[in-house]
Write a protein that holds these residues in place. Structure first.
Motif, PDB file in Angstrom:
ATOM      1  N   PRO A 152      -6.124   0.432  -2.062  1.00 15.13           N
ATOM      2  CA  PRO A 152      -7.008  -0.648  -1.604  1.00 15.13           C
ATOM      3  C   PRO A 152      -8.478  -0.464  -1.924  1.00 15.13           C
ATOM      4  N   ASP A 153      -8.947   0.789  -1.891  1.00 11.54           N
ATOM      5  CA  ASP A 153     -10.368   1.062  -2.095  1.00 11.54           C
ATOM      6  C   ASP A 153     -10.702   1.441  -3.532  1.00 11.54           C
ATOM      7  N   ALA A 154      -9.696   1.529  -4.413  1.00 14.69           N
ATOM      8  CA  ALA A 154      -9.930   2.039  -5.763  1.00 14.69           C
ATOM      9  C   ALA A 154     -10.942   1.182  -6.512  1.00 14.69           C
TER      10      ALA A 154
ATOM     11  N   ALA B  89      -4.455  10.333   5.497  1.00 14.79           N
ATOM     12  CA  ALA B  89      -5.486   9.973   6.467  1.00 14.79           C
ATOM     13  C   ALA B  89      -6.799   9.654   5.756  1.00 14.79           C
ATOM     14  N   GLY B  90      -7.117  10.427   4.732  1.00 15.25           N
ATOM     15  CA  GLY B  90      -8.319  10.130   3.957  1.00 15.25           C
ATOM     16  C   GLY B  90      -8.228   8.789   3.261  1.00 15.25           C
ATOM     17  N   ALA B  91      -7.054   8.500   2.686  1.00 14.04           N
ATOM     18  CA  ALA B  91      -6.860   7.208   2.024  1.00 14.04           C
ATOM     19  C   ALA B  91      -6.938   6.064   3.022  1.00 14.04           C
ATOM     20  N   ALA B  92      -6.412   6.286   4.231  1.00 17.42           N
ATOM     21  CA  ALA B  92      -6.467   5.254   5.266  1.00 17.42           C
ATOM     22  C   ALA B  92      -7.912   4.951   5.656  1.00 17.42           C
TER      23      ALA B  92
ATOM     24  N   VAL C 145       0.841  -1.198   0.000  1.00 13.66           N
ATOM     25  CA  VAL C 145       0.000   0.000   0.000  1.00 13.66           C
ATOM     26  C   VAL C 145       0.874   1.246   0.000  1.00 13.66           C
ATOM     27  N   HIS C 146       0.434   2.254  -0.760  1.00  8.89           N
ATOM     28  CA  HIS C 146       1.007   3.596  -0.714  1.00  8.89           C
ATOM     29  C   HIS C 146      -0.148   4.549  -0.431  1.00  8.89           C
ATOM     30  N   LEU C 147      -0.294   4.984   0.801  1.00 13.59           N
ATOM     31  CA  LEU C 147      -1.398   5.887   1.133  1.00 13.59           C
ATOM     32  C   LEU C 147      -1.212   7.264   0.511  1.00 13.59           C
TER      33      LEU C 147
END
Length: 415
Positions: free
Chosen positions: A319-321, A99-102, A72-74
């Motif tokens: 992860p959420d893409a 933080a938003g990506a997390a 992962v690259h946040l």
């Protein structure tokens, strides 16, 4: 409110992260953020009820451990608008972006993430904030900056440049000083480097040995961004612990990796994510390079499976893409199954197998007494078909609901 004895989640089947199949009519007793007991519903209730527990009926849902995404690259900064936004922003902007990506990753079912390259040491600030409960996101294990040679892969995003054995020793120690859980080193070119090829060797044996030896002396593992087998074979002989991507694996190097116990994170979605790349307006040269890598990347994964290499799930794509009607994490797991892994093998690669590599097998990746109460609730059985993860509707981390689409948990927990 849960009783002083905690909460029992009943009315579910459970895949515990270690077995071959899900078990029906199960219950999970959670107390103070950890799993107290898991097993037959009646037995768990009999043990828990004298303690004054609350009982939550999951309505026949299928429960499994929270996912562990190992690549992962946040603060992902691909060429184009993504990279420009990160470069223009200050440190505060970067931490907030991460933080938003997390938070999005957590809502996608990723309760633990291994970061393999972030910039400006923002990952350590975010990890501290997560541990204090100031923001929500996956439990983080992080490498800090990736390491590369001058002009090497990632030099213009998340990698720290060094040259020579002494330079790489110093760069490794700088990540360890910051609190790195592991070291990531880029030993070849890749998809996102404009002035390189995937098969471009980028480190000497002396430089690789300096990173590996220093990290091992400090009790840390080393994982390598790598494409071609010729470079990977050299790193394996020198003692590297893991390989990321492995776009061009031969049968011979797969056999060597299996023999030496070197783990493999294929990130198979990165050569199959046109939708994501076009959405984020990356340059045409990068899209062409990613898609042209796909056939050999796929063959490499299949060779690794056939050779018995230990494979661990990591998406690289956020992860959420959105990807093919689901998230990149779920699509990564579906592709691993399509390549020849059994559903249970895929699930373990994203739960107990990943936790073992992190040295956290007693804390995450499993539903067993003493482990963190990180779990997902699905409508279908993931041990029968990993595509069941498309039916995810509830995420619990450390006993706290963080996503509750159906209202099963009555609005408790963090958002």
């Amino acid at each position: 409110m849960a009783g002083h004895g905690g909460t029992v989640y009943a009315g579910c089947s459970v895949f515990d992260g270690a077995g071959e199949s899900s078990l029906p009519d199960q219950a999970i007793w959670v107390r103070e953020g950890t799993v107290e007991q898991v097993g037959d519903r009646d037995a768990v209730l009999a043990a828990a009820e004298p303690e004054g527990v609350e009982v939550v009926d999951l309505g026949g849902g299928h429960v499994m451990p929270g996912l562990i995404n190992m690549h992962v690259h946040l603060g992902l900064a691909l060429p184009g608008p993504m990279g420009d936004a990160v470069a223009r922003g200050g440190d505060a902007d970067l931490v907030l972006l991460m933080a938003g990506a997390a938070r999005r990753a957590l809502h996608a079912g990723v309760t633990t993430a291994r970061l393999v390259g972030e910039s400006r040491y923002a990952d350590f600030a975010l990890r501290r904030s997560l541990e204090r409960g100031e923001v929500v996101g996956p439990r983080l294990f992080t490498a800090g900056h990736a390491l590369c040679c001058t002009g090497g892969h990632g030099h213009d995003s998340d990698a720290l440049e060094a040259d020579g054995a002494d330079g790489f020793r110093r760069a490794t120690r700088e990540q360890l000083r910051a609190g790195a859980d592991l070291i990531k080193v880029c030993i070849s070119g890749g998809i996102a480097g404009e002035h390189e090829g995937i098969d471009t060797p980028q480190l000497t044996d002396e430089e690789m040995a300096a990173v590996i030896g220093t990290a091992h002396d400090w009790g840390r593992q080393v994982t390598a961004h790598a494409g071609p087998s010729s470079v990977i074979a050299r790193a394996v002989e020198l003692g590297v612990d893991g390989i990321e991507h492995g776009y061009q694996l031969t049968e011979q190097v797969c056999a060597l990796m299996a023999e030496r116990g070197v783990r493999y994170v294929p990130t198979i979605t990165v050569s199959r994510c046109r939708e994501f790349l076009e959405l984020h307006q990356v340059p045409d040269w990068m899209i062409d390079r990613a898609l042209s890598a796909a056939p050999e990347h796929w063959a490499s994964l299949q060779r690794a499976i056939a050779a018995g290499v230990t494979i661990v799930m990591g998406s690289d794509t956020p992860p959420d893409a959105a990807l093919d009607g689901t998230t990149a994490t779920v699509r990564e797991m579906e592709l691993m199954a399509e390549a020849g892994m059994t559903p249970a093998q895929v699930l373990r690669s994203a739960t107990s197998g990943a936790a073992e590599w992190l040295g956290a097998a007693d804390r995450v990746g499993t539903l067993a007494p003493g482990a963190a109460a990180d779990f997902l609730v699905l409508d279908a059985d993931p041990a029968a078909d990993v595509a069941a993860l498309r039916t995810l509707h509830t995420v619990v981390q450390g006993g706290e609901p963080v996503r509750d689409d159906r209202g099963l948990l009555a609005g408790r927990g963090r958002r």
